[in-house]
Scaffold this motif. Structure first.
Motif, PDB file in Angstrom:
ATOM      1  N   SER A 141      71.143   9.612 -36.258  1.00 34.10           N
ATOM      2  CA  SER A 141      70.354  10.744 -35.768  1.00 34.10           C
ATOM      3  C   SER A 141      70.727  12.031 -36.485  1.00 34.10           C
ATOM      4  O   SER A 141      69.853  12.782 -36.935  1.00 34.10           O
ATOM      5  N   THR A 176      69.696  11.733 -40.395  1.00 35.77           N
ATOM      6  CA  THR A 176      68.259  11.769 -40.693  1.00 35.77           C
ATOM      7  C   THR A 176      67.627  13.112 -40.335  1.00 35.77           C
ATOM      8  O   THR A 176      66.585  13.467 -40.888  1.00 35.77           O
ATOM      9  N   ASN A 177      68.255  13.877 -39.442  1.00 31.47           N
ATOM     10  CA  ASN A 177      67.730  15.206 -39.109  1.00 31.47           C
ATOM     11  C   ASN A 177      67.866  16.184 -40.271  1.00 31.47           C
ATOM     12  O   ASN A 177      67.288  17.268 -40.232  1.00 31.47           O
ATOM     13  N   ARG A 219      61.890  11.491 -41.609  1.00 31.20           N
ATOM     14  CA  ARG A 219      62.954  11.156 -40.660  1.00 31.20           C
ATOM     15  C   ARG A 219      62.711   9.843 -39.924  1.00 31.20           C
ATOM     16  O   ARG A 219      63.613   9.005 -39.828  1.00 31.20           O
ATOM     17  N   ASP A 220      61.519   9.661 -39.391  1.00 28.86           N
ATOM     18  CA  ASP A 220      61.219   8.447 -38.634  1.00 28.86           C
ATOM     19  C   ASP A 220      61.364   7.209 -39.512  1.00 28.86           C
ATOM     20  O   ASP A 220      61.941   6.198 -39.092  1.00 28.86           O
ATOM     21  N   LYS A 221      60.865   7.304 -40.742  1.00 23.89           N
ATOM     22  CA  LYS A 221      60.972   6.179 -41.673  1.00 23.89           C
ATOM     23  C   LYS A 221      62.429   5.853 -41.964  1.00 23.89           C
ATOM     24  O   LYS A 221      62.830   4.676 -41.985  1.00 23.89           O
ATOM     25  N   ARG A 281      65.049   6.455 -40.088  1.00 27.28           N
ATOM     26  CA  ARG A 281      65.688   5.862 -38.911  1.00 27.28           C
ATOM     27  C   ARG A 281      65.327   4.393 -38.783  1.00 27.28           C
ATOM     28  O   ARG A 281      66.186   3.543 -38.501  1.00 27.28           O
ATOM     29  N   LYS A 282      64.053   4.085 -38.977  1.00 30.52           N
ATOM     30  CA  LYS A 282      63.617   2.689 -38.857  1.00 30.52           C
ATOM     31  C   LYS A 282      64.269   1.817 -39.933  1.00 30.52           C
ATOM     32  O   LYS A 282      64.696   0.691 -39.662  1.00 30.52           O
ATOM     33  N   ASN A 334      64.405   7.928 -32.032  1.00 32.34           N
ATOM     34  CA  ASN A 334      63.632   9.175 -32.120  1.00 32.34           C
ATOM     35  C   ASN A 334      63.913  10.139 -30.967  1.00 32.34           C
ATOM     36  O   ASN A 334      64.126  11.331 -31.202  1.00 32.34           O
ATOM     37  N   ASN A 355      65.508  13.785 -31.712  1.00 29.26           N
ATOM     38  CA  ASN A 355      64.749  14.988 -31.341  1.00 29.26           C
ATOM     39  C   ASN A 355      65.537  15.855 -30.361  1.00 29.26           C
ATOM     40  O   ASN A 355      65.521  17.084 -30.453  1.00 29.26           O
TER      41      ASN A 355
END
Length: 255
Positions: free
Chosen positions: A36, A39-40, A47-49, A51-52, A182, A186
């Motif tokens: 987290s 990736t931030n 970011r979402d990509k 993390r996945k 996520n 966030n």
């Protein structure tokens, strides 16, 4: 197939599965906090990509390691001794991972408390340049995935001898990580004080990994109890700050 049917009918197997899933989810918190925070630092659209991909790599790595359980178990065998203390490959991996976490967390804390040293990272009207590339983020996530995956699999082997139970537990735990990634990222991004708390957690986890590598067992319950207490105190602080803001806004409206 017959062995799997016997496991399904065995109540002790279900107890082992539930226990292992809970244990794997708890162990995954460390990895998730690191992912987290890291990736931030990427552009919002990546970011979402990241993390996945990071969590997906954790799943692939853990399932791959489960296929080599016999080799993983051998990682606990002593390789050499220093002043009479034996070190295994597991110990060396934990020490290396702990040092990496200490370095990353210390660097991020320094960046947060002394932004003047990083003024070159600023452009325009206070906007920050991306501090890390996508490839660098994935590489660092992969390094920590390896450390946490080996620790996770060795824990699983110690709890049950049944490979199907281990596989289901790992998939369930990584699925929970994927769902929580996520929202956690966030939440950390929107609350700067939580970032510092999370970095403090990473420092503690890094120190714990190094201690484990040197043969000093630190009960995980103490670590997670301290993390939970710190998080509770910070949540109370956040509630208090929000209440003060609302009161101040209400007073200004009345005047």
């Amino acid at each position: 197939m017959q062995d799997i049917m016997l496991l399904i009918q065995d109540p002790t197997a279900w107890v082992a599965l539930v226990t292992l899933v809970v244990m794997e989810v708890v162990l995954g918190i460390d990895n998730l906090i690191f992912i987290s925070i890291l990736t931030n630092k990427l552009p919002p659209e990546h970011r979402d990509k990241a993390r996945k991909i990071g969590i997906g790599l954790a799943l692939v790595m853990r399932l791959g390691l489960l296929g080599t359980v016999a080799w993983i178990v051998q990682l606990t065998n002593p390789v050499f001794e220093v002043f009479g203390h034996p070190f295994s490959w597991k110990d060396m991996i934990l020490i290396a991972g702990g040092l990496f976490l200490l370095y990353k967390a210390t660097k991020e804390i320094h960046h947060s408390v002394d932004p003047i040293d990083h003024k070159d990272d600023m452009v325009g009207a206070g906007e920050k340049v991306v501090q890390i590339t996508f490839a660098a983020a994935i590489t660092q996530i992969l390094i920590l995935d390896l450390v946490f995956s080996i620790d996770s699999i060795i824990t699983a082997v110690g709890m049950t001898p049944h490979l199907p139970i281990m596989i289901v537990a790992v998939v369930a735990a990584v699925t929970v990580m994927l769902l929580a990634a996520n929202p956690l990222a966030n939440f950390i991004e929107k609350n700067p004080t939580i970032v510092m708390l999370a970095l403090g957690f990473l420092l503690m986890i890094g120190a714990t990994l190094i201690a484990e590598g040197f043969g000093v067992h630190v009960p995980k319950g103490y670590i997670y109890a301290a993390m939970a207490f710190s998080a509770l105190v910070e949540i109370l602080n956040m509630v208090s700050r929000n209440a003060k803001k609302k009161k101040k806004s209400s007073d200004q409206t009345l005047h």
